[in-house]
Write a protein that holds these residues in place. Sequence first.
Motif, PDB file in Angstrom:
ATOM      1  N   ALA A 104      43.911  60.696  43.540  1.00  0.00           N
ATOM      2  CA  ALA A 104      43.285  59.834  43.912  1.00  0.00           C
ATOM      3  C   ALA A 104      43.916  58.350  43.393  1.00  0.00           C
ATOM      4  O   ALA A 104      43.852  57.484  44.201  1.00  0.00           O
ATOM      5  N   ILE A 149      40.646  66.323  46.410  1.00  0.00           N
ATOM      6  CA  ILE A 149      41.077  65.150  45.804  1.00  0.00           C
ATOM      7  C   ILE A 149      40.903  65.336  44.464  1.00  0.00           C
ATOM      8  O   ILE A 149      39.904  65.807  43.713  1.00  0.00           O
ATOM      9  N   ASP A 207      40.670  63.758  40.679  1.00  0.00           N
ATOM     10  CA  ASP A 207      40.564  62.430  39.831  1.00  0.00           C
ATOM     11  C   ASP A 207      40.234  62.687  38.502  1.00  0.00           C
ATOM     12  O   ASP A 207      39.205  63.525  38.208  1.00  0.00           O
ATOM     13  N   ALA A 252      36.315  57.932  40.843  1.00  0.00           N
ATOM     14  CA  ALA A 252      35.990  58.311  42.292  1.00  0.00           C
ATOM     15  C   ALA A 252      34.522  58.359  42.513  1.00  0.00           C
ATOM     16  O   ALA A 252      34.297  58.155  43.834  1.00  0.00           O
ATOM     17  N   ASP A 299      41.077  55.033  43.953  1.00  0.00           N
ATOM     18  CA  ASP A 299      40.137  56.194  44.203  1.00  0.00           C
ATOM     19  C   ASP A 299      39.317  55.839  45.426  1.00  0.00           C
ATOM     20  O   ASP A 299      39.033  56.929  46.063  1.00  0.00           O
TER      21      ASP A 299
END
Length: 362
Positions: free
Chosen positions: A8, A121, A123, A128, A143
């Motif tokens: 991210a 994804i 992070d 995020a 993000d």
Amino acid sequence: MTRLYVAAGGGGDSLAAAIIHTATSTEPAHIATLAWDRLLIDPLPGPRSPSDFTGLRRLGEHVTTITSDTRPIPPAGSTLPRLAAEIDATLVLLDPTGGATGLRTQLRELASSLAAPRAEIIDVGGDALAHGDEPGLRSPLADALALSACQDIGIPVDVLIAGPGLDGEIPEDQVLARAGDRIATRLHRADAERHAHVFDWHPSEATALLAAAARGARGTAEIRDGGLPVALTEHSSDVHRLALTRALAINTPAQALRHTTSLHQAEETMRTLCGFSEIDYERAKATRTPPAGPTAITKDIDDEARAYERDAAARGIDFLTFRRLAEVLNLSATMTGHLRAHLIATRPAHHLPPIWATRPIR
């Protein structure tokens, strides 16, 4: 079957994706990432595009991969070519110059060419899941772009939040409340040790704290140029999973970025929603001429490091990242590596890989 990860925030999230991948899968993996390093590594503000590199390998019309032979074009810098050489995954360079719309085109093509069944994804920390108005928020753009771009790429997408709160921006309890209690995995010592050699040179702080937490570190760490305190708790090595749709419902900036067609437009959107763009902060910091720094670790530098260490311990700080020490001592990226090697060689009892304890731990 190929696993597809989207880092991210670029930078340390790429390394975190590699750690999570080896901890949870034996399948081949592709990690799509921005080339966005801190000014300590890359003196140019903001993320890099393919035009900033030589030696990229074309994977499709809109997709290129980073190899060990890829090189940033000076004065640009990047940790990605070396990372590509040291992890068991293929790094794919994401180009944000076309905003979320351009990124979506790249990710859709990548997912199709790999025949990936789903994307995840990655992070570290929890940006995020930012609303955009949190007082500690400092770097929401990357993000939010990643979340926004992963809409409608043709495959299901989940968001994995690793090490809640470890980037020092949204407190752990808030991240946990938003992420929910669905634990994808809990990282352990062996997971961190597989990539321990990367931290010898990689500057990521949040991912370093994630690795330290996996090795059992608990207490308060101090990070970044501002000296942010971050708690290492029993939750710090957890990786939470939630659906992209749920993350998008939380992340207002990601919703607003959906139809952006340039990085400039994405920045303008973030300035409107959050009151700032982190690239503006980097632009301002890049204009400050740093004083000529030392070229070797001297007794004075060692004394300064010890003094700061004692001061931090007195303030209740248990750990320092090497980047934090480098910022305090005003050292270059090269000198940061020298400092790390010097401290570990002279006082190994303070080293809880890959961070530094303010008191001896063994």
